[in-house]
Design an enzyme around this catalytic site. Sequence first.
Site: not given
Length: 481
Positions: A229, A323, A357
């Site tokens: 991320s 995601d 994600h």
Amino acid sequence: MTVTLLLEPASRSCWEEPVHFAVRGLAPEQPVTLRASLRDENGTLFRAHARYRADARRELNLERAPALGGSFAGCEPMGLLWALEPEKALGRLVKRDVRTPFPVRLEVLDGHDPEPGRLLCQARHERDFLPPGVRREPVRAGRVRATLFLPPEPGPFPGIVDIFGTGGGLLEYRASLLAGKGFAVMALASYRPHKTIKMLNLEYFEEAVNYLLSHAEVKGPGARLLGISKGDELCLSMASFLKGIMAAVIINGSVASAEGGVHCNGETLPPVGVNKNRIKVTKDGFADIVDDLNSPLEGPDQKSFIPVESAESFFLFLVDEDDCNWKSEFYANETCKHLQAQGRRKPQVICYPGAGHCIEPPYFPVPGFHACLGGRSRYLGRGAQGSHHGSGGCLEITPDFLPQTLGWERGDNPSQTHFGRPRWADHLRSGVGDQPGQHDETPSLLIIQKISQAWCHAPVVPAIREAEAGELLDPGRRKLQ
């Protein structure tokens, strides 16, 4: 006949290890319900259950028997762990101290839902996060706030810097387990949890890399990076601006500077633009922010594109098609095209369908939501709730993915998880061919393949610990020589 629940390993195992479940002493075709539960360090209860039927030999073996319903369905030998869900909505399983295990309570009950009958037997199993012999060393050196994990045997070892995303703080779970695979791994704090992200100065991260490489048990010539991320953005920036970065594993991130921008040695990447009008709200009231960032390929936002062509690193991208936080697969493929257009080495891209994600390794519950955004929690993708319906029902890393030169035999059984089967992304759709020498198995490539293999074989748990350096670990202007 007494009903017994048999576990192998019997009472304790590392979280990366599979546990074999079997029940004996049942009646032929007897319906039973298996339940698992644990409490995190805040006291939040996580539970999972599944309905089964004994075979004609009066046994139930989760390696062969399909779950008939409950928290999951089908043949999922580790489903009772990866399907754990919080009793309270939006809870996330967090391990705050990797030095202590999670105790898991396992129960076998007669009959099926909605009202399973009497308790037939139960067991307790502890899941560890610090592999046997792995050494944990807190780091407080200059401005660096980190924890270094070292393998049991004498070094030196390849060094990895491990960086997480906007949850902030110091997360140790991944570093502790990777150290058991033969790496010196430094879990690095970047900023405090849930604070507004200001300009990130890479001099702090450069100081951390220099500290790692100066350690007596870390071998050079350079460091490897692992990020997810926002940590992915930092790793790409570090590889592009700093010297001595040999390889990087990039998990579901952006190729553009976001949320505050990045500064290094007098050069600044402005944050990519955001259009909050593009944020969608799901039917359950969660924010889907996958479209809120402007394209870093167009107009003034091109200035936010991280100059990856300056990197000397080899890149491996692990991305998910579902995601809902970043357009991770798109960013990875665009990075590949950009590098190849510059005559640079072709990165590898692997897609995990249905993971969401937070691509987590096997056996760990995957959160579908994240923090808060303007009063709404972010939707991260299907995660554990949808991923066990993915193709194949398991994650298999092929033997060819990890060279035998690293000591992994072709006969090893692949780990299983609830994600769908990964695929090698077709990031050459533009027709750009391989460059000469792109497939040489350099030491950096071999190391990064081992990191990725360990990632897929090492199920892990977040261990959040706040950094001790204010709202943001501001590197200031000092530079480590």
